[in-house]
Design a protein around this motif. Structure first.
Motif, mmCIF file in Angstrom:
data_model
loop_
_atom_site.group_PDB
_atom_site.id
_atom_site.type_symbol
_atom_site.label_atom_id
_atom_site.label_comp_id
_atom_site.label_asym_id
_atom_site.label_seq_id
_atom_site.Cartn_x
_atom_site.Cartn_y
_atom_site.Cartn_z
ATOM 1 N N LEU A 1 0.810 -1.228 0.000
ATOM 2 C CA LEU A 1 0.000 0.000 0.000
ATOM 3 C C LEU A 1 0.840 1.274 0.000
ATOM 4 O O LEU A 1 0.300 2.374 -0.114
ATOM 5 C CB LEU A 1 -0.947 0.018 1.213
ATOM 6 N N GLY A 2 2.156 1.136 0.179
ATOM 7 C CA GLY A 2 3.022 2.305 0.194
ATOM 8 C C GLY A 2 2.849 3.173 1.424
ATOM 9 O O GLY A 2 3.111 4.373 1.391
ATOM 10 N N LEU A 3 2.417 2.574 2.530
ATOM 11 C CA LEU A 3 2.159 3.341 3.750
ATOM 12 C C LEU A 3 3.421 3.510 4.585
ATOM 13 O O LEU A 3 4.313 2.673 4.566
ATOM 14 C CB LEU A 3 1.090 2.647 4.593
ATOM 15 N N GLY B 1 -13.820 -5.356 4.319
ATOM 16 C CA GLY B 1 -15.119 -4.851 4.722
ATOM 17 C C GLY B 1 -15.223 -3.354 4.505
ATOM 18 O O GLY B 1 -14.380 -2.742 3.857
ATOM 19 N N GLU B 2 -16.253 -2.748 5.075
ATOM 20 C CA GLU B 2 -16.456 -1.305 4.932
ATOM 21 C C GLU B 2 -15.369 -0.510 5.653
ATOM 22 O O GLU B 2 -14.783 0.402 5.097
ATOM 23 C CB GLU B 2 -17.842 -0.913 5.468
ATOM 24 N N SER B 3 -15.104 -0.868 6.920
ATOM 25 C CA SER B 3 -14.094 -0.145 7.698
ATOM 26 C C SER B 3 -12.990 -1.068 8.211
ATOM 27 O O SER B 3 -12.150 -0.644 8.993
ATOM 28 C CB SER B 3 -14.751 0.574 8.882
ATOM 29 N N THR C 1 -10.414 4.394 -0.533
ATOM 30 C CA THR C 1 -10.614 3.859 -1.887
ATOM 31 C C THR C 1 -9.288 3.442 -2.515
ATOM 32 O O THR C 1 -9.197 2.394 -3.150
ATOM 33 C CB THR C 1 -11.324 4.906 -2.771
ATOM 34 N N GLU C 2 -8.257 4.235 -2.330
ATOM 35 C CA GLU C 2 -6.937 3.912 -2.891
ATOM 36 C C GLU C 2 -6.413 2.587 -2.338
ATOM 37 O O GLU C 2 -5.840 1.781 -3.076
ATOM 38 C CB GLU C 2 -5.950 5.038 -2.585
ATOM 39 N N TRP C 3 -6.614 2.338 -1.046
ATOM 40 C CA TRP C 3 -6.186 1.065 -0.449
ATOM 41 C C TRP C 3 -6.958 -0.085 -1.082
ATOM 42 O O TRP C 3 -6.393 -1.118 -1.401
ATOM 43 C CB TRP C 3 -6.428 1.050 1.049
ATOM 44 N N ARG C 4 -8.277 0.102 -1.226
ATOM 45 C CA ARG C 4 -9.120 -0.945 -1.820
ATOM 46 C C ARG C 4 -8.623 -1.321 -3.213
ATOM 47 O O ARG C 4 -8.521 -2.498 -3.554
ATOM 48 C CB ARG C 4 -10.574 -0.476 -1.910
ATOM 49 N N GLU C 5 -8.322 -0.299 -4.008
ATOM 50 C CA GLU C 5 -7.869 -0.542 -5.372
ATOM 51 C C GLU C 5 -6.549 -1.302 -5.382
ATOM 52 O O GLU C 5 -6.389 -2.272 -6.125
ATOM 53 C CB GLU C 5 -7.748 0.786 -6.124
ATOM 54 N N ARG C 6 -5.606 -0.869 -4.573
ATOM 55 C CA ARG C 6 -4.297 -1.539 -4.527
ATOM 56 C C ARG C 6 -4.424 -2.969 -4.010
ATOM 57 O O ARG C 6 -3.778 -3.875 -4.523
ATOM 58 C CB ARG C 6 -3.327 -0.766 -3.651
ATOM 59 N N LEU C 7 -5.238 -3.164 -2.976
ATOM 60 C CA LEU C 7 -5.417 -4.514 -2.430
ATOM 61 C C LEU C 7 -6.048 -5.442 -3.457
ATOM 62 O O LEU C 7 -5.640 -6.600 -3.588
ATOM 63 C CB LEU C 7 -6.256 -4.473 -1.150
ATOM 64 N N GLU D 1 -5.801 -5.209 -6.665
ATOM 65 C CA GLU D 1 -4.789 -5.489 -7.686
ATOM 66 C C GLU D 1 -3.815 -6.558 -7.194
ATOM 67 O O GLU D 1 -3.422 -7.438 -7.955
ATOM 68 C CB GLU D 1 -4.011 -4.218 -8.036
ATOM 69 N N TYR D 2 -3.423 -6.447 -5.932
ATOM 70 C CA TYR D 2 -2.407 -7.350 -5.373
ATOM 71 C C TYR D 2 -3.001 -8.694 -4.969
ATOM 72 O O TYR D 2 -2.324 -9.708 -5.012
ATOM 73 C CB TYR D 2 -1.739 -6.674 -4.167
ATOM 74 N N GLU D 3 -4.228 -8.684 -4.528
ATOM 75 C CA GLU D 3 -4.913 -9.901 -4.047
ATOM 76 C C GLU D 3 -6.084 -10.209 -4.981
ATOM 77 O O GLU D 3 -7.209 -9.800 -4.724
ATOM 78 C CB GLU D 3 -5.430 -9.689 -2.614
ATOM 79 N N PRO D 4 -5.846 -10.921 -6.073
ATOM 80 C CA PRO D 4 -6.912 -11.189 -7.056
ATOM 81 C C PRO D 4 -8.133 -11.901 -6.473
ATOM 82 O O PRO D 4 -9.219 -11.785 -7.027
ATOM 83 C CB PRO D 4 -6.230 -12.068 -8.096
ATOM 84 N N SER D 5 -7.980 -12.598 -5.374
ATOM 85 C CA SER D 5 -9.120 -13.325 -4.802
ATOM 86 C C SER D 5 -10.114 -12.401 -4.084
ATOM 87 O O SER D 5 -11.228 -12.809 -3.785
ATOM 88 C CB SER D 5 -8.644 -14.419 -3.843
#
Length: 134
Positions: free
Chosen positions: A44-46, A82-84, A120-126, A128-132
């Motif tokens: 995530l680049g955090l 999840g949501e949060s 949203t940015e985390w969701r997108e990266r996750l 991409e990285y975790e196809p499942s």
């Protein structure tokens, strides 16, 4: 079965051992934390300042003891979003699987100290990285 796209090598330190020469049970949680932080940094680049989250749940299952001479690797995957919150699954390996774990992280607003949406940015990266992840 979980597919693990991310792995992190962990050094077993002498201070991690109990009087019987095995890694103390409580240290396994620290190993998971170390792998989790590396995952969040690399995927995530955090940075440390970007981690507004708390661990809400931790489950550890021990299979085999780890000793000082073992080469230890932590495999990590985000398995639920999840949501949060999001769930991470771990396999600690020293030749064989020595422990499995799962943590649930809740994203928290720094000002209100209340749960907030996973960015949203985390969701997108996750995803991409975790196809499942769906």
């Amino acid at each position: 079965m979980t597919d693990f796209a991310y792995e992190h090598d962990i050094e077993v330190r002498f201070r991690d051992l109990d009087p019987l020469g095995h890694v103390n049970h409580a240290v396994y949680a620290s190993y998971c934390e170390q792998a989790r932080i590396r995952y969040l940094r690399e995927v995530l680049g955090l940075t440390a300042d970007d981690l507004p989250m708390v661990v809400a749940n931790l489950e550890l299952n021990y299979r085999k003891p780890v000793t000082f001479d073992d080469d230890l690797t932590a495999a990590v995957a985000v398995t639920s979003l999840g949501e949060s919150s999001f769930t991470m699954t771990y396999e600690l390996r020293a030749a064989d699987v020595v422990a499995t774990a799962e943590t649930t992280q809740v994203v928290v607003d720094r000002e209100t100290k209340r749960p907030t949406a996973v960015p949203t940015e985390w969701r997108e990266r996750l995803r991409e990285y975790e196809p499942s992840l769906e």
